[in-house]
Design a protein around this motif. Structure first.
Motif, PDB file in Angstrom:
ATOM      1  N   SER A  11       1.008  -1.216  -0.072  1.00 22.25           N
ATOM      2  CA  SER A  11       0.080  -0.054   0.001  1.00 22.25           C
ATOM      3  C   SER A  11       1.027   1.409   0.158  1.00 22.25           C
ATOM      4  CB  SER A  11      -1.054   0.006   1.186  1.00 22.25           C
ATOM      5  OG  SER A  11      -1.898  -0.863   1.432  1.00 22.25           O
ATOM      6  N   VAL A  12       0.384   2.353  -0.817  1.00 19.42           N
ATOM      7  CA  VAL A  12       0.971   3.588  -0.826  1.00 19.42           C
ATOM      8  C   VAL A  12       0.061   4.598  -1.078  1.00 19.42           C
ATOM      9  CG1 VAL A  12       1.576   3.270  -3.432  1.00 19.42           C
ATOM     10  CG2 VAL A  12       3.357   4.592  -1.939  1.00 19.42           C
ATOM     11  N   GLN A  13       0.615   5.723  -0.814  1.00 17.71           N
ATOM     12  CA  GLN A  13      -0.242   7.066  -0.935  1.00 17.71           C
ATOM     13  C   GLN A  13      -0.013   7.388  -2.525  1.00 17.71           C
ATOM     14  OE1 GLN A  13       0.396   9.971   2.150  1.00 17.71           O
ATOM     15  NE2 GLN A  13      -1.432   9.007   3.124  1.00 17.71           N
ATOM     16  N   ALA A  14      -1.090   8.291  -3.039  1.00 20.75           N
ATOM     17  CA  ALA A  14      -0.887   8.795  -4.370  1.00 20.75           C
ATOM     18  C   ALA A  14       0.400   9.432  -4.546  1.00 20.75           C
ATOM     19  CB  ALA A  14      -2.224   9.419  -4.631  1.00 20.75           C
ATOM     20  N   GLY A  15       0.972   9.424  -5.483  1.00 25.74           N
ATOM     21  CA  GLY A  15       2.370  10.174  -5.860  1.00 25.74           C
ATOM     22  C   GLY A  15       3.418   9.401  -5.322  1.00 25.74           C
ATOM     23  N   GLY A  16       3.250   8.312  -4.648  1.00 25.76           N
ATOM     24  CA  GLY A  16       4.293   7.376  -4.278  1.00 25.76           C
ATOM     25  C   GLY A  16       4.929   6.434  -5.126  1.00 25.76           C
ATOM     26  N   SER A  17       5.787   5.707  -4.700  1.00 24.74           N
ATOM     27  CA  SER A  17       6.600   4.664  -5.617  1.00 24.74           C
ATOM     28  C   SER A  17       6.479   3.169  -5.063  1.00 24.74           C
ATOM     29  CB  SER A  17       7.840   5.260  -6.002  1.00 24.74           C
ATOM     30  OG  SER A  17       8.106   6.371  -6.629  1.00 24.74           O
ATOM     31  N   LEU A  18       6.489   2.308  -6.009  1.00 21.59           N
ATOM     32  CA  LEU A  18       6.793   0.975  -5.469  1.00 21.59           C
ATOM     33  C   LEU A  18       7.450   0.134  -6.553  1.00 21.59           C
ATOM     34  CD1 LEU A  18       3.276  -0.348  -4.301  1.00 21.59           C
ATOM     35  CD2 LEU A  18       5.238  -0.225  -2.876  1.00 21.59           C
ATOM     36  N   THR A  19       8.116  -0.943  -6.180  1.00 19.70           N
ATOM     37  CA  THR A  19       8.829  -1.634  -7.380  1.00 19.70           C
ATOM     38  C   THR A  19       8.427  -3.281  -7.106  1.00 19.70           C
ATOM     39  OG1 THR A  19      10.703  -0.336  -7.575  1.00 19.70           O
ATOM     40  CG2 THR A  19      10.940  -2.444  -8.402  1.00 19.70           C
ATOM     41  N   LEU A  20       7.869  -3.607  -8.069  1.00 18.21           N
ATOM     42  CA  LEU A  20       7.515  -5.244  -8.029  1.00 18.21           C
ATOM     43  C   LEU A  20       8.578  -5.777  -8.731  1.00 18.21           C
ATOM     44  CD1 LEU A  20       3.958  -4.943  -9.437  1.00 18.21           C
ATOM     45  CD2 LEU A  20       4.656  -5.113  -6.909  1.00 18.21           C
ATOM     46  N   SER A  21       8.812  -7.302  -8.196  1.00 23.23           N
ATOM     47  CA  SER A  21       9.718  -8.074  -8.613  1.00 23.23           C
ATOM     48  C   SER A  21       9.059  -9.456  -8.928  1.00 23.23           C
ATOM     49  CB  SER A  21      10.864  -8.066  -7.601  1.00 23.23           C
ATOM     50  OG  SER A  21      11.686  -7.197  -7.410  1.00 23.23           O
ATOM     51  N   CYS A  22       9.638 -10.156 -10.054  1.00 20.10           N
ATOM     52  CA  CYS A  22       9.038 -11.533 -10.338  1.00 20.10           C
ATOM     53  C   CYS A  22      10.368 -12.360 -10.766  1.00 20.10           C
ATOM     54  CB  CYS A  22       8.103 -11.396 -11.469  1.00 20.10           C
ATOM     55  SG  CYS A  22       7.399 -12.990 -12.145  1.00 20.10           S
ATOM     56  N   ALA A  23      10.573 -13.478  -9.799  1.00 15.64           N
ATOM     57  CA  ALA A  23      11.657 -14.275 -10.461  1.00 15.64           C
ATOM     58  C   ALA A  23      11.166 -15.763 -10.875  1.00 15.64           C
ATOM     59  CB  ALA A  23      12.594 -14.433  -9.099  1.00 15.64           C
ATOM     60  N   ALA A  24      11.528 -16.174 -11.846  1.00 15.59           N
ATOM     61  CA  ALA A  24      11.376 -17.394 -12.591  1.00 15.59           C
ATOM     62  C   ALA A  24      12.383 -18.386 -12.048  1.00 15.59           C
ATOM     63  CB  ALA A  24      11.343 -17.393 -14.125  1.00 15.59           C
ATOM     64  N   SER A  25      12.081 -19.573 -11.729  1.00 13.83           N
ATOM     65  CA  SER A  25      12.893 -20.714 -11.364  1.00 13.83           C
ATOM     66  C   SER A  25      12.419 -21.753 -12.097  1.00 13.83           C
ATOM     67  CB  SER A  25      12.804 -20.711  -9.687  1.00 13.83           C
ATOM     68  OG  SER A  25      11.824 -20.994  -9.369  1.00 13.83           O
ATOM     69  N   GLY A  26      13.396 -22.848 -12.193  1.00 14.28           N
ATOM     70  CA  GLY A  26      13.251 -24.105 -12.634  1.00 14.28           C
ATOM     71  C   GLY A  26      13.972 -24.334 -13.836  1.00 14.28           C
ATOM     72  N   SER A  27      13.735 -25.635 -14.768  1.00 11.94           N
ATOM     73  CA  SER A  27      14.579 -26.013 -15.807  1.00 11.94           C
ATOM     74  C   SER A  27      14.332 -24.776 -16.981  1.00 11.94           C
ATOM     75  CB  SER A  27      14.181 -27.286 -16.146  1.00 11.94           C
ATOM     76  OG  SER A  27      14.374 -28.259 -15.027  1.00 11.94           O
ATOM     77  N   ILE A  28      14.971 -23.809 -16.723  1.00 16.33           N
ATOM     78  CA  ILE A  28      14.764 -22.673 -17.871  1.00 16.33           C
ATOM     79  C   ILE A  28      15.737 -22.590 -18.998  1.00 16.33           C
ATOM     80  CG2 ILE A  28      14.670 -20.475 -18.383  1.00 16.33           C
ATOM     81  CD1 ILE A  28      13.321 -20.182 -15.148  1.00 16.33           C
ATOM     82  N   PHE A  29      15.490 -22.812 -20.275  1.00 15.04           N
ATOM     83  CA  PHE A  29      16.470 -22.861 -21.206  1.00 15.04           C
ATOM     84  C   PHE A  29      16.419 -21.616 -21.988  1.00 15.04           C
ATOM     85  CE2 PHE A  29      18.394 -26.989 -20.778  1.00 15.04           C
ATOM     86  CZ  PHE A  29      17.414 -27.588 -20.321  1.00 15.04           C
ATOM     87  N   GLY A  30      15.462 -20.804 -21.602  1.00 16.69           N
ATOM     88  CA  GLY A  30      15.377 -19.543 -22.351  1.00 16.69           C
ATOM     89  C   GLY A  30      14.058 -18.803 -21.956  1.00 16.69           C
ATOM     90  N   ASN A  72      16.694  -8.524 -15.226  1.00 15.34           N
ATOM     91  CA  ASN A  72      17.895  -8.971 -14.735  1.00 15.34           C
ATOM     92  C   ASN A  72      18.054 -10.399 -15.347  1.00 15.34           C
ATOM     93  OD1 ASN A  72      19.997 -10.287 -13.476  1.00 15.34           O
ATOM     94  ND2 ASN A  72      20.235  -8.887 -11.790  1.00 15.34           N
ATOM     95  N   ASN A  73      18.836 -10.589 -16.496  1.00 15.60           N
ATOM     96  CA  ASN A  73      18.745 -11.883 -17.090  1.00 15.60           C
ATOM     97  C   ASN A  73      19.458 -12.904 -16.214  1.00 15.60           C
ATOM     98  OD1 ASN A  73      17.273 -10.947 -19.392  1.00 15.60           O
ATOM     99  ND2 ASN A  73      19.267 -10.471 -20.501  1.00 15.60           N
ATOM    100  N   ALA A  74      20.422 -12.634 -15.634  1.00 19.41           N
ATOM    101  CA  ALA A  74      21.331 -13.509 -14.883  1.00 19.41           C
ATOM    102  C   ALA A  74      20.353 -13.992 -13.684  1.00 19.41           C
ATOM    103  CB  ALA A  74      22.519 -12.935 -14.398  1.00 19.41           C
ATOM    104  N   LYS A  75      19.299 -13.469 -13.278  1.00 22.63           N
ATOM    105  CA  LYS A  75      18.612 -13.896 -12.036  1.00 22.63           C
ATOM    106  C   LYS A  75      17.221 -14.317 -12.799  1.00 22.63           C
ATOM    107  CE  LYS A  75      20.756 -11.030  -8.541  1.00 22.63           C
ATOM    108  NZ  LYS A  75      20.346 -10.019  -7.695  1.00 22.63           N
ATOM    109  N   ASN A  76      16.952 -14.173 -14.059  1.00 17.78           N
ATOM    110  CA  ASN A  76      15.546 -14.391 -14.637  1.00 17.78           C
ATOM    111  C   ASN A  76      14.637 -13.654 -13.883  1.00 17.78           C
ATOM    112  OD1 ASN A  76      16.660 -16.516 -16.503  1.00 17.78           O
ATOM    113  ND2 ASN A  76      16.526 -18.156 -15.095  1.00 17.78           N
ATOM    114  N   THR A  77      14.577 -12.684 -13.923  1.00 16.64           N
ATOM    115  CA  THR A  77      13.885 -11.677 -12.986  1.00 16.64           C
ATOM    116  C   THR A  77      13.323 -10.334 -13.761  1.00 16.64           C
ATOM    117  OG1 THR A  77      14.895 -12.365 -10.866  1.00 16.64           O
ATOM    118  CG2 THR A  77      13.580 -10.375 -10.940  1.00 16.64           C
TER     119      THR A  77
END
Length: 118
Positions: A11-30, A72-77
């Motif tokens: 939660s944030v007030q209007a005008g504020g900032s947030l950063t979302l992250s999403c990391a992929a894991s598993g047998s990833i080839f691309g 961040n390709n090294a982190k699949n994120t």
């Protein structure tokens, strides 16, 4: 088995900032595409931002100039930096990725609530 795990909502007030992250894991080839979608109550899920081959980006008109997608390709994120947030940005945000394991497939994160109060 591939998993997308999101973090950074809140939660944030209007005008504020947030950063979302999403990391992929598993047998990833691309990974060629990662994206963020959102769904507000009573509305359809919509594309917020998409990045292809870590270079080409697309943004919804409503977030242009305020949100930035990056990887961040090294982190699949994939990240979504959200600035100058507005109450209308309130929604559940889902990350998405097109990932090659044995074959190419689409995967979704679990969803992260973002609430912007005015």
């Amino acid at each position: 088995q591939v998993q997308l795990v999101e973090s950074g909502g809140g939660s944030v007030q209007a005008g504020g900032s947030l950063t979302l992250s999403c990391a992929a894991s598993g047998s990833i080839f691309g990974i060629n595409t990662m994206a963020w979608h959102r769904q507000a109550p009573g509305k359809q899920r919509e594309l917020v931002a998409r990045i292809t081959n870590s270079v080409s980006t697309v943004y919804a008109d409503s977030v242009k100039g305020r949100f930035t997608i990056s990887t961040n390709n090294a982190k699949n994120t994939v990240y979504l930096e959200m600035d100058s947030l507005k109450s209308e940005d309130t929604a559940v945000y889902y990350c998405y990725a097109n990932i090659k394991t044995t074959y190419w497939g689409v995967y979704w994160g679990q969803g992260s609530q973002v609430t912007v109060s005015s």
